[in-house]
Design a protein around this motif. Structure first.
Motif, PDB file in Angstrom:
ATOM      1  N   ALA A   2       0.818  -1.217   0.000  1.00  0.00           N
ATOM      2  CA  ALA A   2       0.000   0.000   0.000  1.00  0.00           C
ATOM      3  C   ALA A   2       0.847   1.260   0.000  1.00  0.00           C
ATOM      4  O   ALA A   2       0.572   2.217  -0.744  1.00  0.00           O
ATOM      5  N   MET A   3       1.894   1.278   0.830  1.00  0.00           N
ATOM      6  CA  MET A   3       2.672   2.503   0.991  1.00  0.00           C
ATOM      7  C   MET A   3       3.717   2.691  -0.097  1.00  0.00           C
ATOM      8  O   MET A   3       3.870   3.789  -0.642  1.00  0.00           O
ATOM      9  N   VAL A   4       4.459   1.661  -0.439  1.00  0.00           N
ATOM     10  CA  VAL A   4       5.536   1.808  -1.430  1.00  0.00           C
ATOM     11  C   VAL A   4       4.962   2.231  -2.782  1.00  0.00           C
ATOM     12  O   VAL A   4       5.467   3.145  -3.444  1.00  0.00           O
ATOM     13  N   PHE A   5       3.876   1.586  -3.201  1.00  0.00           N
ATOM     14  CA  PHE A   5       3.295   1.894  -4.504  1.00  0.00           C
ATOM     15  C   PHE A   5       2.299   3.048  -4.455  1.00  0.00           C
ATOM     16  O   PHE A   5       2.098   3.734  -5.467  1.00  0.00           O
ATOM     17  N   GLY A   6       1.677   3.269  -3.296  1.00  0.00           N
ATOM     18  CA  GLY A   6       0.530   4.171  -3.272  1.00  0.00           C
ATOM     19  C   GLY A   6       0.674   5.479  -2.532  1.00  0.00           C
ATOM     20  O   GLY A   6      -0.277   6.261  -2.522  1.00  0.00           O
ATOM     21  N   MET A   7       1.832   5.782  -1.916  1.00  0.00           N
ATOM     22  CA  MET A   7       1.957   7.037  -1.170  1.00  0.00           C
ATOM     23  C   MET A   7       2.649   8.095  -2.027  1.00  0.00           C
ATOM     24  O   MET A   7       3.859   8.053  -2.223  1.00  0.00           O
ATOM     25  N   PRO A   8       1.908   9.091  -2.536  1.00  0.00           N
ATOM     26  CA  PRO A   8       2.484  10.054  -3.483  1.00  0.00           C
ATOM     27  C   PRO A   8       2.960  11.362  -2.867  1.00  0.00           C
ATOM     28  O   PRO A   8       3.083  12.372  -3.560  1.00  0.00           O
ATOM     29  N   ARG A   9       3.259  11.395  -1.562  1.00  0.00           N
ATOM     30  CA  ARG A   9       3.510  12.665  -0.891  1.00  0.00           C
ATOM     31  C   ARG A   9       4.731  13.411  -1.429  1.00  0.00           C
ATOM     32  O   ARG A   9       4.783  14.640  -1.388  1.00  0.00           O
ATOM     33  N   ALA A  10       5.751  12.692  -1.932  1.00  0.00           N
ATOM     34  CA  ALA A  10       6.924  13.371  -2.480  1.00  0.00           C
ATOM     35  C   ALA A  10       6.570  14.191  -3.714  1.00  0.00           C
ATOM     36  O   ALA A  10       7.335  15.079  -4.114  1.00  0.00           O
ATOM     37  N   LEU A  11       5.419  13.904  -4.318  1.00  0.00           N
ATOM     38  CA  LEU A  11       4.991  14.617  -5.519  1.00  0.00           C
ATOM     39  C   LEU A  11       4.189  15.874  -5.195  1.00  0.00           C
ATOM     40  O   LEU A  11       3.928  16.682  -6.090  1.00  0.00           O
ATOM     41  N   PHE A  12       3.788  16.044  -3.936  1.00  0.00           N
ATOM     42  CA  PHE A  12       2.904  17.161  -3.600  1.00  0.00           C
ATOM     43  C   PHE A  12       3.497  18.536  -3.923  1.00  0.00           C
ATOM     44  O   PHE A  12       2.778  19.407  -4.435  1.00  0.00           O
ATOM     45  N   PRO A  13       4.780  18.798  -3.616  1.00  0.00           N
ATOM     46  CA  PRO A  13       5.314  20.126  -3.992  1.00  0.00           C
ATOM     47  C   PRO A  13       5.223  20.395  -5.493  1.00  0.00           C
ATOM     48  O   PRO A  13       4.822  21.489  -5.912  1.00  0.00           O
ATOM     49  N   GLU A  14       5.590  19.398  -6.317  1.00  0.00           N
ATOM     50  CA  GLU A  14       5.519  19.588  -7.763  1.00  0.00           C
ATOM     51  C   GLU A  14       4.082  19.710  -8.245  1.00  0.00           C
ATOM     52  O   GLU A  14       3.759  20.576  -9.079  1.00  0.00           O
ATOM     53  N   ILE A  15       3.190  18.855  -7.737  1.00  0.00           N
ATOM     54  CA  ILE A  15       1.786  18.905  -8.167  1.00  0.00           C
ATOM     55  C   ILE A  15       1.162  20.248  -7.793  1.00  0.00           C
ATOM     56  O   ILE A  15       0.425  20.854  -8.583  1.00  0.00           O
ATOM     57  N   ALA A  16       1.464  20.734  -6.594  1.00  0.00           N
ATOM     58  CA  ALA A  16       0.903  22.012  -6.151  1.00  0.00           C
ATOM     59  C   ALA A  16       1.375  23.155  -7.042  1.00  0.00           C
ATOM     60  O   ALA A  16       0.586  24.028  -7.432  1.00  0.00           O
ATOM     61  N   ALA A  17       2.662  23.143  -7.397  1.00  0.00           N
ATOM     62  CA  ALA A  17       3.227  24.256  -8.162  1.00  0.00           C
ATOM     63  C   ALA A  17       2.951  24.143  -9.656  1.00  0.00           C
ATOM     64  O   ALA A  17       2.590  25.126 -10.314  1.00  0.00           O
ATOM     65  N   VAL A  18       3.102  22.949 -10.220  1.00  0.00           N
ATOM     66  CA  VAL A  18       3.032  22.774 -11.672  1.00  0.00           C
ATOM     67  C   VAL A  18       1.603  22.507 -12.145  1.00  0.00           C
ATOM     68  O   VAL A  18       1.102  23.160 -13.070  1.00  0.00           O
ATOM     69  N   ASP A  19       0.944  21.542 -11.524  1.00  0.00           N
ATOM     70  CA  ASP A  19      -0.377  21.127 -12.011  1.00  0.00           C
ATOM     71  C   ASP A  19      -1.515  22.021 -11.522  1.00  0.00           C
ATOM     72  O   ASP A  19      -2.507  22.199 -12.226  1.00  0.00           O
ATOM     73  N   PHE A  20      -1.363  22.583 -10.302  1.00  0.00           N
ATOM     74  CA  PHE A  20      -2.439  23.401  -9.756  1.00  0.00           C
ATOM     75  C   PHE A  20      -2.060  24.861  -9.555  1.00  0.00           C
ATOM     76  O   PHE A  20      -2.801  25.615  -8.928  1.00  0.00           O
ATOM     77  N   GLY A  21      -0.888  25.269 -10.062  1.00  0.00           N
ATOM     78  CA  GLY A  21      -0.548  26.680 -10.153  1.00  0.00           C
ATOM     79  C   GLY A  21      -0.186  27.383  -8.871  1.00  0.00           C
ATOM     80  O   GLY A  21      -0.283  28.616  -8.785  1.00  0.00           O
ATOM     81  N   GLY A  22       0.271  26.673  -7.844  1.00  0.00           N
ATOM     82  CA  GLY A  22       0.675  27.307  -6.597  1.00  0.00           C
ATOM     83  C   GLY A  22       2.109  27.802  -6.650  1.00  0.00           C
ATOM     84  O   GLY A  22       2.870  27.457  -7.559  1.00  0.00           O
ATOM     85  N   PRO A  23       2.537  28.620  -5.669  1.00  0.00           N
ATOM     86  CA  PRO A  23       3.921  29.087  -5.623  1.00  0.00           C
ATOM     87  C   PRO A  23       4.875  27.965  -5.237  1.00  0.00           C
ATOM     88  O   PRO A  23       4.499  27.034  -4.516  1.00  0.00           O
ATOM     89  N   GLU A  24       6.125  28.032  -5.683  1.00  0.00           N
ATOM     90  CA  GLU A  24       7.091  26.974  -5.414  1.00  0.00           C
ATOM     91  C   GLU A  24       7.430  26.850  -3.939  1.00  0.00           C
ATOM     92  O   GLU A  24       7.759  25.764  -3.459  1.00  0.00           O
ATOM     93  N   GLU A  25       7.343  27.967  -3.180  1.00  0.00           N
ATOM     94  CA  GLU A  25       7.758  27.915  -1.779  1.00  0.00           C
ATOM     95  C   GLU A  25       6.664  27.415  -0.848  1.00  0.00           C
ATOM     96  O   GLU A  25       6.873  27.311   0.366  1.00  0.00           O
ATOM     97  N   GLY A  26       5.509  27.061  -1.365  1.00  0.00           N
ATOM     98  CA  GLY A  26       4.450  26.541  -0.497  1.00  0.00           C
ATOM     99  C   GLY A  26       3.090  27.039  -0.954  1.00  0.00           C
ATOM    100  O   GLY A  26       2.728  26.899  -2.114  1.00  0.00           O
ATOM    101  N   GLY A  27       2.323  27.631  -0.025  1.00  0.00           N
ATOM    102  CA  GLY A  27       1.022  28.173  -0.380  1.00  0.00           C
ATOM    103  C   GLY A  27      -0.117  27.248   0.001  1.00  0.00           C
ATOM    104  O   GLY A  27       0.080  26.133   0.500  1.00  0.00           O
TER     105      GLY A  27
END
Length: 429
Positions: A236-261
């Motif tokens: 479940a965790m190795v294949f299904g935990m995408p948290r390392a992608l959250f900074p990129e998804i927030a900034a690139v896919d959903f248009g948030g600032p790179e430093e957080g937001g």
């Protein structure tokens, strides 16, 4: 089933020692989650790379494996209260060092990763010990409720932490988040000081080392149901935990600032939010006897939710769909969080009730290696996969692998699916 039957079972709070630890966690976990958010956010702000963020998985995994297993061996020999005291002080000191490097304006990513590794070493010894004391405080039938209460508090902090961090990082900087974590850890230190002596029944007389770790692993090999509880969680965790992608998804896919937001904060808070909702409505977990089957169902729901999350991220690039897909992505993460909370409550209760006290620390060491180590392997894997296929595809593909892997595991070990809880009439201590 009425509303009273759905809400969380609070009977474990009748035990004053458990209640003191639980109340301290309400304070401490918010600060801890601020650091959980601040470390990857600081790394991404300094480097702009999800691959570097993914390295937190590697630097967290190695100490978790080494000190998680060794810490479990320590917990089967020495007084568990003493171990909790030493490791809690270690966590306080490490958090203070996080604050110091941020206050000094350091942008050295390797220094930050090394501090993270030291923190995880203390955590890896502390958590198996903390879990190993619960069966000495509570009867088996209340352990699912106790685990649900603990996880509800942890996940509630994991909601507040990202939301507060998303607001504070652009205004105050990372150092204030680390300082708050340092101060809130004092609450847990006070609760541990109030515990009685927690000596181990039939404790080993030899100095804990590699041999005692191997003996614990050998014991686990003879318990296929317990072994499979670790396997399905790794899937479940190795294949299904995408948290390392959250900074990129927030900034690139959903248009948030790179430093957080706010988008960054919402992504980090969504899984814990679902877990809290699942915890509030966890009154049913104490009545489930077929715990093995319940774990399988919960993990399948988790995998399906991650598929939905990844798909929403992919569709966010369609004109006019960004905001609706953000809502869908957050809802999918919440569903996954609720399913994961229930799965974890059942798995940890199975481990606590089936293991002898003399090996409970070592098995809890394996448990923390799996529970905390799996997501760190996922950080590395998802960070690398996102660089090749994109963040949305990496997340959705991981969810597919969760579903397939879980079904195969259930078919391979049917005794796990058939596992039932054995109830006792043991009173509260």
């Amino acid at each position: 089933m009425g509303i009273r039957d759905l809400v969380a079972d609070t009977r474990p709070l009748q035990n004053r020692h458990f209640k003191r630890l639980w109340l301290a966690n309400i304070v401490t976990v918010v600060g801890a989650q601020l650091t959980v958010v601040a470390v990857p956010a600081q790394i991404y702000a300094d480097t702009g790379s999800s691959a570097y963020v993914g390295l937190t998985g590697l630097f967290g995994l190695v100490p978790l494996v080494v000190f998680g297993l060794y810490g479990g061996a320590l917990a089967d020999v020495f007084d568990r209260r003493t171990i909790l005291l030493v490791t809690t002080v270690g966590l306080i000191v490490t958090s203070a060092l996080f604050w110091l490097q941020a206050a000094a304006g350091s942008t050295n990513v390797w220094l930050l990763l090394c501090l993270f590794a030291v923190q995880q070493a203390f955590f890896a010894v502390n958590q198996p010990t903390r879990s190993a004391v619960l069966p000495k405080l509570l009867p088996p039938e209340l352990l699912p409720a106790a685990n649900s209460l603990n996880m509800t508090v942890m996940q509630a902090g994991a909601i507040a932490g990202p939301l507060v961090a998303g607001v504070l990082i652009p205004v105050l900087g990372f150092e204030w988040l680390y300082l708050i974590d340092t101060i809130t850890l004092l609450a847990t230190l006070g609760a541990v000081l109030g515990l009685p002596s927690l000596a181990v029944v039939d404790a080993a007389t030899t100095t804990p080392g590699l041999r005692s770790v191997v003996e614990g692993l050998a014991y686990l090999r003879q318990q296929p149901v317990l072994l499979m509880s670790f396997v399905v969680d790794l899937i479940a965790m190795v294949f299904g935990m995408p948290r390392a992608l959250f900074p990129e998804i927030a900034a690139v896919d959903f248009g948030g600032p790179e430093e957080g937001g706010i988008v960054f904060a919402l992504l980090f808070a969504a899984i814990p939010a679902g877990a809290v909702l699942g915890g509030v409505l966890s009154g049913w977990v104490s009545r489930i006897e077929r715990q093995g089957l319940a774990v399988i169902v919960c993990i399948l729901v988790w995998g399906a939710a991650i598929i939905g999350f990844g798909t929403a991220v992919l569709l966010a690039g369609v004109d006019g769909w960004r905001t609706p897909m953000l809502v869908v992505a957050l809802l999918m993460l919440m569903v996954g969080g609720a399913a994961d909370m229930a799965s974890a409550a059942f798995r940890s209760s199975m481990l606590m009730t089936a293991a002898d006290d003399a090996v409970r620390g070592r098995l809890q060491g394996v448990f923390i290696v799996v529970v905390a180590g799996g997501p760190r392997i996922a950080d590395v894997a998802h960070g690398a996969a996102a660089a090749s296929v994109g963040a949305g595809a990496a997340a959705a593909g991981g969810g597919v692998l969760v579903v397939v892997g879980t079904v195969l595991a259930a078919l391979a070990v049917p005794s796990f699916v058939r596992y039932r809880l054995t109830r006792t009439a043991a009173p509260l201590t």
